[in-house]
Scaffold this motif. Sequence first.
Motif, short mmCIF file in Angstrom:
data_model
loop_
_atom_site.label_atom_id
_atom_site.label_comp_id
_atom_site.label_asym_id
_atom_site.label_seq_id
_atom_site.Cartn_x
_atom_site.Cartn_y
_atom_site.Cartn_z
N MET A 167 3.03 2.56 -5.14
CA MET A 167 2.90 3.22 -6.44
C MET A 167 2.93 4.73 -6.28
O MET A 167 3.60 5.44 -7.05
N ASP A 168 2.24 5.24 -5.27
CA ASP A 168 2.23 6.69 -5.04
C ASP A 168 3.62 7.19 -4.63
O ASP A 168 4.02 8.29 -5.01
N ASP A 180 8.15 12.22 -10.04
CA ASP A 180 7.71 13.58 -10.36
C ASP A 180 8.70 14.63 -9.86
O ASP A 180 8.78 15.73 -10.42
N LEU A 215 5.52 5.77 1.57
CA LEU A 215 5.08 7.13 1.25
C LEU A 215 5.79 8.17 2.11
O LEU A 215 6.19 9.23 1.62
N ASP A 254 0.84 -1.20 0.00
CA ASP A 254 0.00 0.00 0.00
C ASP A 254 0.88 1.25 0.00
O ASP A 254 1.79 1.39 0.82
N GLY A 255 0.59 2.14 -0.92
CA GLY A 255 1.34 3.40 -1.01
C GLY A 255 2.57 3.34 -1.88
O GLY A 255 3.17 4.38 -2.16
N HIS A 276 8.25 11.14 0.75
CA HIS A 276 8.05 12.54 1.13
C HIS A 276 9.33 13.11 1.75
O HIS A 276 9.72 14.26 1.45
N LEU A 292 5.70 7.36 -7.75
CA LEU A 292 5.25 8.49 -8.56
C LEU A 292 5.76 9.81 -7.97
O LEU A 292 6.18 10.71 -8.70
N GLN A 293 5.74 9.90 -6.65
CA GLN A 293 6.18 11.13 -5.99
C GLN A 293 7.66 11.40 -6.25
O GLN A 293 8.04 12.53 -6.59
#
Length: 234
Positions: A118-119, A126, A223, A115-116, A227, A122-123
């Motif tokens: 893929m994000d 990007d 995630l 969970d998290g 960050h 992507l973060q």
Amino acid sequence: MTAGDRRVVFWDFDGTLAVREGMWTAAVVDALRTVDAGATVDPELVRPHLRSGFPWHESDVVASPPLTADAWAARLAPVFVRALRAQGVPEDVASAASVRVLDEYYRIEPWRVVDGAMDALLQTSDAGYDNVILSNHGPGLPTLVDDLGLSPLISLTITSAAVGIEKPNRLLFAHALRVSDAGDDTWMVGDNPIADVEGAERAGIRALLADAIYPDSRGLTVLQAAHHIVTTPL
């Protein structure tokens, strides 16, 4: 630290980006059942026999040149036979099952993306980072990454089997830095405090422990790790 100029995040795979239900223990049991559907062994009794014998259990040993995929599989077959024989499985059945373990391990159905993850990928993508998988793994890892749908966010997949060196050996990190053209703005994210974090830091790479999938977690989610990376200046 490095001669390259790319911004890179090295990601561990198992336990960081994806998990396989039961890991290698389940793969051994599943392989046995493809040979003898009625066979019953206790996975918890199989598990201790898989705590040695894999290449990453001897990270100071370098395979030069790296083993071929067939040779890598053949090297592990006795480990699987030993684990099954200890549970009373006949020699011929254990041998037949041992050659099917890798196929079972890399079968897509028992795997899921964390969970998290893929994000997180992507973060960092990007933000201008190349996402590179750097994992102690077998020859089947690149195909598994494709099958799980991670490839669009991954610039390169480095499996230790293809290099002949295991984390936390500094030589594997040196190889990864070189082939990814990594510069000074480089990170390692993984769930193992020794193989991933200590190994990377000894190679001069900033590292984050992302082991939040475990009940006794001491680190971050993927995630949170992403960050931290994109908000931390060089």
